[in-house]
Write a protein that holds these residues in place. Sequence first.
Motif, mmCIF file in Angstrom:
data_model
loop_
_atom_site.group_PDB
_atom_site.id
_atom_site.type_symbol
_atom_site.label_atom_id
_atom_site.label_comp_id
_atom_site.label_asym_id
_atom_site.label_seq_id
_atom_site.Cartn_x
_atom_site.Cartn_y
_atom_site.Cartn_z
ATOM 1 N N PRO A 171 54.695 72.903 -22.617
ATOM 2 C CA PRO A 171 54.917 73.705 -23.825
ATOM 3 C C PRO A 171 55.328 75.151 -23.575
ATOM 4 O O PRO A 171 55.901 75.794 -24.474
ATOM 5 C CB PRO A 171 53.564 73.632 -24.542
ATOM 6 N N LYS A 208 63.122 72.370 -30.123
ATOM 7 C CA LYS A 208 61.802 73.003 -30.228
ATOM 8 C C LYS A 208 61.060 72.511 -31.463
ATOM 9 O O LYS A 208 59.829 72.312 -31.429
ATOM 10 C CB LYS A 208 61.962 74.522 -30.263
ATOM 11 N N LEU A 209 61.794 72.332 -32.566
ATOM 12 C CA LEU A 209 61.169 71.863 -33.800
ATOM 13 C C LEU A 209 60.496 70.517 -33.595
ATOM 14 O O LEU A 209 59.335 70.309 -33.990
ATOM 15 C CB LEU A 209 62.225 71.761 -34.905
ATOM 16 N N ARG A 267 57.420 70.797 -31.280
ATOM 17 C CA ARG A 267 56.260 71.345 -31.992
ATOM 18 C C ARG A 267 55.639 70.296 -32.899
ATOM 19 O O ARG A 267 54.406 70.206 -33.017
ATOM 20 C CB ARG A 267 56.673 72.576 -32.805
ATOM 21 N N ASP A 268 56.488 69.507 -33.571
ATOM 22 C CA ASP A 268 55.980 68.433 -34.433
ATOM 23 C C ASP A 268 55.040 67.517 -33.649
ATOM 24 O O ASP A 268 53.961 67.155 -34.126
ATOM 25 C CB ASP A 268 57.135 67.593 -34.988
ATOM 26 N N GLY A 300 46.511 69.763 -29.062
ATOM 27 C CA GLY A 300 47.858 70.283 -28.873
ATOM 28 C C GLY A 300 48.446 69.976 -27.510
ATOM 29 O O GLY A 300 49.383 70.645 -27.071
ATOM 30 N N LEU A 346 58.710 76.320 -24.629
ATOM 31 C CA LEU A 346 59.058 76.641 -26.011
ATOM 32 C C LEU A 346 59.512 78.086 -26.160
ATOM 33 O O LEU A 346 60.227 78.430 -27.126
ATOM 34 C CB LEU A 346 57.863 76.367 -26.935
ATOM 35 N N ARG A 347 59.142 78.941 -25.203
ATOM 36 C CA ARG A 347 59.570 80.345 -25.245
ATOM 37 C C ARG A 347 60.931 80.554 -24.590
ATOM 38 O O ARG A 347 61.490 81.644 -24.640
ATOM 39 C CB ARG A 347 58.510 81.220 -24.554
ATOM 40 N N GLU A 406 66.975 75.179 -31.092
ATOM 41 C CA GLU A 406 65.870 75.233 -32.043
ATOM 42 C C GLU A 406 65.480 73.855 -32.569
ATOM 43 O O GLU A 406 64.304 73.605 -32.863
ATOM 44 C CB GLU A 406 66.210 76.165 -33.209
ATOM 45 N N LEU A 465 53.536 68.092 -30.611
ATOM 46 C CA LEU A 465 52.364 68.770 -30.054
ATOM 47 C C LEU A 465 51.316 69.068 -31.131
ATOM 48 O O LEU A 465 50.105 68.984 -30.871
ATOM 49 C CB LEU A 465 52.792 70.073 -29.368
ATOM 50 N N GLU A 466 51.761 69.380 -32.343
ATOM 51 C CA GLU A 466 50.813 69.636 -33.433
ATOM 52 C C GLU A 466 50.054 68.372 -33.835
ATOM 53 O O GLU A 466 48.999 68.454 -34.476
ATOM 54 C CB GLU A 466 51.564 70.207 -34.646
#
Length: 496
Positions: free
Chosen positions: A94, A107-108, A111-112, A120, A97-98, A104, A114-115
């Motif tokens: 993760p 990354k979206l 994040r979906d 996480g 992600l930076r 993007e 990992l959330e």
Amino acid sequence: MIPSKGHCVLRGTNEKLQCKKCLTPETVNPNYRGLEYSLSGPVLQKAIEIEKEILEGHKKKFKNVILLNIGDAQSLGQPPLTFPRQVLSLVAYPDLLRDKTFPEDVKLRARDILENCPGGSAGSYSYLCGMDIIRKKIATYIEKRDNVASNWENIIIGQGVADMAKLFMSLLKSNKYGLAAGILNPVPECPFYSSIIAELGLKRIDYFIDEDNQWNININELQRAIDEAKSRCNPRAIIVINPGNPTCHILTKSNMEEIVKFAFKENLIIIADEVYQNDVLKDDCDFISFKRILNDMGKPYSDIELVSLMSVSKGVFAESGIKSGYAEFVNLDPEIPPMFVNLASASYNPSALAQSTLYSLVNPPKPNEPSYELFKHEKNVIIGGLKMSASIAEESIHSLEGMSCNPLEGGTFFYPRLMLPQVAIERADRMKLSPDEFYAMELLQETGICVAPGSAFKQKPGTYHIRMTLPSDPEMAHEIMERFKEFHFQFMKSFS
């Protein structure tokens, strides 16, 4: 006290303790006796041996072994798609992600995922049946494909088609009137299905698909198979592979409707292996799912029980080593899916990393997202390459004496028929090999091309075949087929 068998016993004052084996060929689960995966037979073992010899510096007539036997596209040089690999990378690490080099939309999706991972982290246990967010996207993917509603709660994510098929078929294992459950299995077959049937103690009911009719399924043949089987088992389901493996055919709509009517008449569940649905190789062919066929036929056929299987392992994605796929249950009794969930919970939880690749398959970049153009380009290159390779293979096979092949419509294999000279058949018999196994062994040792003999998939008696993987690189396909044609000419000449 008299020691029981299997315990260590003292035979005499000067004797050592001895321990008998508890697990032996005589005491092993009888369903496993003689169980084998036919694709790992002598041809593959010889290929592995030759590869080792080449690494050790032994000289051969060829520089390398080309493994066309198992459908592993990336081992043949097919590049992985950038988008799913980027999503996978961010889910695994993760901190990326930076990194501004990742788009993007990648990354979206990361994040979906990992959330929806506990803590996480992709290293945590995943939820039973897969992440809800991915199951919902699968339902949306199916609805877009079929224009038919899909309930995400009837979708299960697992470690690929074989594992999910095994779990589901284990639910079918029951005796009725003293007869074991039977499964109609297509021949030529996908070998892991017959292995699963044997392992579970079910009865395999082979039906031959019709090579003389472009591998369509003849309803009279289905009726023959099931009528002959009813005295020894209770038929409960029919496996249909569409597009075909190993045959690379696509069933017509009318043929699928006939199969549905047969399943209705015989009260069978349809197990639809639809793994190659995105790999259509002919412009005049279309893939249609069995779910859509059921819906379009209306009552009573739209109420038939169906299990549809899909995977990331083949075709354009070709992530064979990642092992992820889904099963959609249609029209099952409401009490059955929870049983499947309980069964799955005792077996495994699907990996979050594998699920991320499945998420990319069912939720690819959209036209307004930054990854779309590259994703579209990479997909088009691969499917375009497969189409060109299919044409090269067809033209080559049709130019050869003693070979024939039906049109390659969908999938990533071709499955030509061999009309071998009697002298070659007799030589094979003396070597205790099937004729097509003998042909494949000779091809391997002369050219380095490793193919799967048709006997590994079962075949109509008196016919012989080989299965070869289509590379997505047309130049590689051309090189392979030139080498193949030269071998075949010499083989036929030697045994004429």
